[in-house]
Design a protein around this motif. Structure first.
Motif, mmCIF file in Angstrom:
data_model
loop_
_atom_site.group_PDB
_atom_site.id
_atom_site.type_symbol
_atom_site.label_atom_id
_atom_site.label_comp_id
_atom_site.label_asym_id
_atom_site.label_seq_id
_atom_site.Cartn_x
_atom_site.Cartn_y
_atom_site.Cartn_z
ATOM 1 N N ASP A 1 0.815 -1.074 -0.081
ATOM 2 C CA ASP A 1 -0.066 -0.167 -0.005
ATOM 3 C C ASP A 1 0.917 1.438 -0.061
ATOM 4 O O ASP A 1 2.076 1.096 -0.115
ATOM 5 C CB ASP A 1 -0.890 0.055 1.220
ATOM 6 C CG ASP A 1 -0.340 0.063 2.598
ATOM 7 O OD1 ASP A 1 0.753 0.473 2.739
ATOM 8 O OD2 ASP A 1 -0.733 -0.623 3.311
ATOM 9 N N LYS B 1 1.749 8.565 2.436
ATOM 10 C CA LYS B 1 0.899 8.991 3.537
ATOM 11 C C LYS B 1 1.578 9.444 4.642
ATOM 12 O O LYS B 1 1.187 10.873 4.990
ATOM 13 C CB LYS B 1 -0.351 8.251 3.958
ATOM 14 C CG LYS B 1 -1.363 8.680 4.669
ATOM 15 C CD LYS B 1 -2.472 7.500 5.164
ATOM 16 C CE LYS B 1 -3.227 8.251 6.270
ATOM 17 N NZ LYS B 1 -4.237 7.077 6.405
ATOM 18 N N ILE C 1 -0.121 3.601 -9.416
ATOM 19 C CA ILE C 1 -1.366 4.067 -9.111
ATOM 20 C C ILE C 1 -1.749 4.636 -7.749
ATOM 21 O O ILE C 1 -2.252 5.852 -7.460
ATOM 22 C CB ILE C 1 -2.389 3.119 -9.560
ATOM 23 C CG1 ILE C 1 -2.289 3.184 -11.200
ATOM 24 C CG2 ILE C 1 -3.951 3.645 -9.574
ATOM 25 C CD1 ILE C 1 -2.806 1.901 -11.834
ATOM 26 N N LYS C 2 -1.541 3.938 -6.903
ATOM 27 C CA LYS C 2 -1.866 4.124 -5.449
ATOM 28 C C LYS C 2 -1.116 5.212 -4.791
ATOM 29 O O LYS C 2 -1.767 6.202 -4.467
ATOM 30 C CB LYS C 2 -1.462 2.861 -4.609
ATOM 31 C CG LYS C 2 -2.373 1.744 -4.658
ATOM 32 C CD LYS C 2 -1.825 0.562 -3.928
ATOM 33 C CE LYS C 2 -2.305 -0.797 -4.352
ATOM 34 N NZ LYS C 2 -1.555 -2.095 -3.810
ATOM 35 N N LEU D 1 0.195 7.885 -6.753
ATOM 36 C CA LEU D 1 -0.105 9.151 -7.631
ATOM 37 C C LEU D 1 -1.451 9.602 -6.939
ATOM 38 O O LEU D 1 -1.599 10.828 -7.076
ATOM 39 C CB LEU D 1 -0.277 8.986 -8.909
ATOM 40 C CG LEU D 1 1.000 8.363 -9.576
ATOM 41 C CD1 LEU D 1 0.869 8.201 -11.183
ATOM 42 C CD2 LEU D 1 2.194 9.842 -9.511
ATOM 43 N N LYS D 2 -2.372 9.069 -6.096
ATOM 44 C CA LYS D 2 -3.417 9.600 -5.701
ATOM 45 C C LYS D 2 -3.364 10.696 -4.593
ATOM 46 O O LYS D 2 -4.079 11.123 -4.216
ATOM 47 C CB LYS D 2 -4.180 8.320 -5.160
ATOM 48 C CG LYS D 2 -4.780 7.527 -6.541
ATOM 49 C CD LYS D 2 -5.666 6.324 -5.911
ATOM 50 C CE LYS D 2 -6.469 5.395 -7.024
ATOM 51 N NZ LYS D 2 -7.212 4.320 -6.448
ATOM 52 N N TYR D 3 -1.835 10.516 -3.916
ATOM 53 C CA TYR D 3 -1.741 11.391 -2.844
ATOM 54 C C TYR D 3 -1.103 12.647 -3.409
ATOM 55 O O TYR D 3 -0.464 13.383 -2.575
ATOM 56 C CB TYR D 3 -0.770 10.791 -1.963
ATOM 57 C CG TYR D 3 -1.004 9.627 -1.049
ATOM 58 C CD1 TYR D 3 -1.971 10.264 0.188
ATOM 59 C CD2 TYR D 3 -1.380 8.372 -1.213
ATOM 60 C CE1 TYR D 3 -2.589 9.164 1.011
ATOM 61 C CE2 TYR D 3 -1.995 7.522 -0.484
ATOM 62 C CZ TYR D 3 -2.488 7.940 0.525
ATOM 63 O OH TYR D 3 -3.229 7.068 1.545
ATOM 64 N N HIS D 4 -1.343 13.011 -4.615
ATOM 65 C CA HIS D 4 -0.576 14.157 -5.373
ATOM 66 C C HIS D 4 -0.798 15.247 -4.553
ATOM 67 O O HIS D 4 -0.362 16.349 -4.296
ATOM 68 C CB HIS D 4 -0.753 14.076 -6.716
ATOM 69 C CG HIS D 4 -0.227 15.352 -7.420
ATOM 70 N ND1 HIS D 4 1.133 15.613 -7.876
ATOM 71 C CD2 HIS D 4 -0.816 16.398 -8.006
ATOM 72 C CE1 HIS D 4 1.160 16.641 -8.438
ATOM 73 N NE2 HIS D 4 0.148 17.301 -8.455
ATOM 74 N N LYS D 5 -2.165 15.536 -4.721
ATOM 75 C CA LYS D 5 -2.830 16.954 -4.071
ATOM 76 C C LYS D 5 -2.485 17.049 -2.597
ATOM 77 O O LYS D 5 -2.192 18.140 -2.269
ATOM 78 C CB LYS D 5 -4.417 16.907 -4.244
ATOM 79 C CG LYS D 5 -4.908 17.000 -5.887
ATOM 80 C CD LYS D 5 -6.404 17.227 -5.973
ATOM 81 C CE LYS D 5 -6.793 17.265 -7.238
ATOM 82 N NZ LYS D 5 -8.166 17.346 -7.339
ATOM 83 N N ASP D 6 -2.716 16.094 -1.732
ATOM 84 C CA ASP D 6 -2.031 15.930 -0.514
ATOM 85 C C ASP D 6 -0.723 16.385 -0.460
ATOM 86 O O ASP D 6 -0.351 17.168 0.527
ATOM 87 C CB ASP D 6 -2.215 14.808 0.178
ATOM 88 C CG ASP D 6 -3.599 14.500 0.275
ATOM 89 O OD1 ASP D 6 -4.607 15.340 0.356
ATOM 90 O OD2 ASP D 6 -4.360 13.210 0.247
ATOM 91 N N THR E 1 2.649 5.860 -17.199
ATOM 92 C CA THR E 1 2.989 7.162 -16.932
ATOM 93 C C THR E 1 3.609 7.911 -17.930
ATOM 94 O O THR E 1 3.532 9.162 -18.038
ATOM 95 C CB THR E 1 4.154 7.189 -15.773
ATOM 96 O OG1 THR E 1 5.159 6.686 -16.223
ATOM 97 C CG2 THR E 1 3.712 6.374 -14.395
#
Length: 363
Positions: free
Chosen positions: A80, A85, A105-106, A108-113, A218
């Motif tokens: 994970d 995080k 993929i997992k 890149l989902k934290y980009h905005k954070d 990517t």
């Protein structure tokens, strides 16, 4: 103040190569982690911390005491993204040597954070993916419009890496994957469509096969004019290719998809390379070929790299970016290498490590 680097999985071949590169090229103190006790490192700037990634509180504390975290605890197929995080929560820059799209993929989902936190997180560093992505970026910058990327990777024997890398190879054979072909996603079977590619000496013409890599998806995102991304991998000696092809295409899928099957193949393969490394070497070759439009004409530009130790080359790819982060380079967010690293900085760090990349237009 002395900067601190935390390398998760730092006892493995790749992790230890990253640690050696950082010690050689920076003044940082480096802490490597492992799940079981180990002999204390000889270098005064290297420390060891016994740590299992399941120990969340201990992991958070270790991250909070660091300036850069390097995640080398693969295989990444089922990891994970909690390390990213936690780095975001504590404002700590992050790198990893991940090499599978499911993990990318997992992450890149934290980009905005990561942007909000102000941290720079760069995934897929190493040799391939990693240095190879920057080679592609350099090639694309030569064109008015780039259209096709063809990446070919070759590893001799074990590559100087451990059994974890063997696991990564066999895990990559489990399922078909989506590849960007003719401007659309098409399903490709791993280790199919053998192609003979010309690598630099000492390898020459060698066979490579379709292999699932995160840059397959990517690179089209980073470079919107691209219509094709081909990622192929092969081994030296060539009989390893045929054995891997059999594992991918002949063995029952239930067997290759089982944990036992992957462990058995990985350990047998690693023992075989203990014998063949003596005459095959443990080097790596990367060939990045980009085709497109230059001055109104079709053209092809090629870059190639050869290194005599795959693990050391991977360590240089990751260590060089760690060096830049320690020196203050910042691009808040989560990025693959090709979106994070300017070509000028890439060439600077490769030059300082005496890693030579040949660039040329093809006839």
């Amino acid at each position: 103040m002395t900067k601190r680097v935390l390398i998760l999985g730092g006892r493995g071949r790749i992790g230890s190569s990253v640690a050696q590169d950082i010690v050689a090229h920076t003044e940082a103190e480096v802490t490597i982690t492992g799940r079981s006790p180990t002999i204390k490192p000889n270098d005064g700037r290297l420390q060891f911390l016994q740590l299992d990634l399941a120990e969340d509180d201990k992991l958070r504390t270790a991250i909070s005491n660091s300036d850069v975290v390097v995640h080398c605890a693969g295989p990444f197929h089922y990891r994970d993204a909690k390390v990213i995080k936690y780095c975001i929560e504590h404002g700590v820059n992050y790198l990893d040597v991940s090499d599978h799209r499911s993990f990318t993929i997992k992450a890149l989902k934290y980009h905005k954070d990561a942007v909000k936190s102000g941290i720079t997180a760069i995934v897929n560093t190493g040799i391939f993916p990693g240095i190879s992505n920057s080679m592609v970026r350099h090639n694309i910058e030569q064109f008015d419009t780039a259209e096709t990327i063809h990446l070919s990777y070759l590893v001799a024997g074990s590559g100087g890496a451990g059994v974890t890398v063997m696991r990564t190879t066999f895990l990559g054979l489990q399922n078909p994957f989506d590849a960007w072909i003719d401007g659309q996603w098409q399903v490709v079977k791993p280790y199919t469509q053998r192609e003979t590619v010309e690598f630099p000496k000492p390898y020459g013409r060698s066979g490579v096969y379709w292999f699932d890599m995160p840059e397959t998806f990517t690179l089209p995102k980073a470079f919107p004019t691209i219509k094709n991304v081909i990622t192929k991998f092969g081994s030296v000696p060539d009989f390893y290719n045929h054995l891997t092809w059999i594992a991918a295409n002949i063995f029952p899928k239930s067997w290759i998809q089982s944990k036992f099957g992957v462990e058995f193949l990985s350990n047998v393969s690693h023992k075989m390379t203990d014998v063949t490394d003596a005459f095959s070497g443990i080097g790596v070759a990367v060939r990045s070929e980009v085709s497109g439009i230059k001055d109104g004409k079709n053209a092809t530009y090629c870059s190639t790299l050869v290194h005599n130790n795959t693990a050391i080359a991977a360590g240089a790819g990751t260590g060089s970016i760690a060096q830049l982060l320690l020196d203050g380079y910042s691009k808040p967010g989560v990025y693959p290498v090709e979106e994070a690293l300017p070509t000028s900085l890439f060439e600077q760090t490769m030059h300082s490590r005496k890693i030579n990349i040949d660039y040329h237009w093809l006839p």
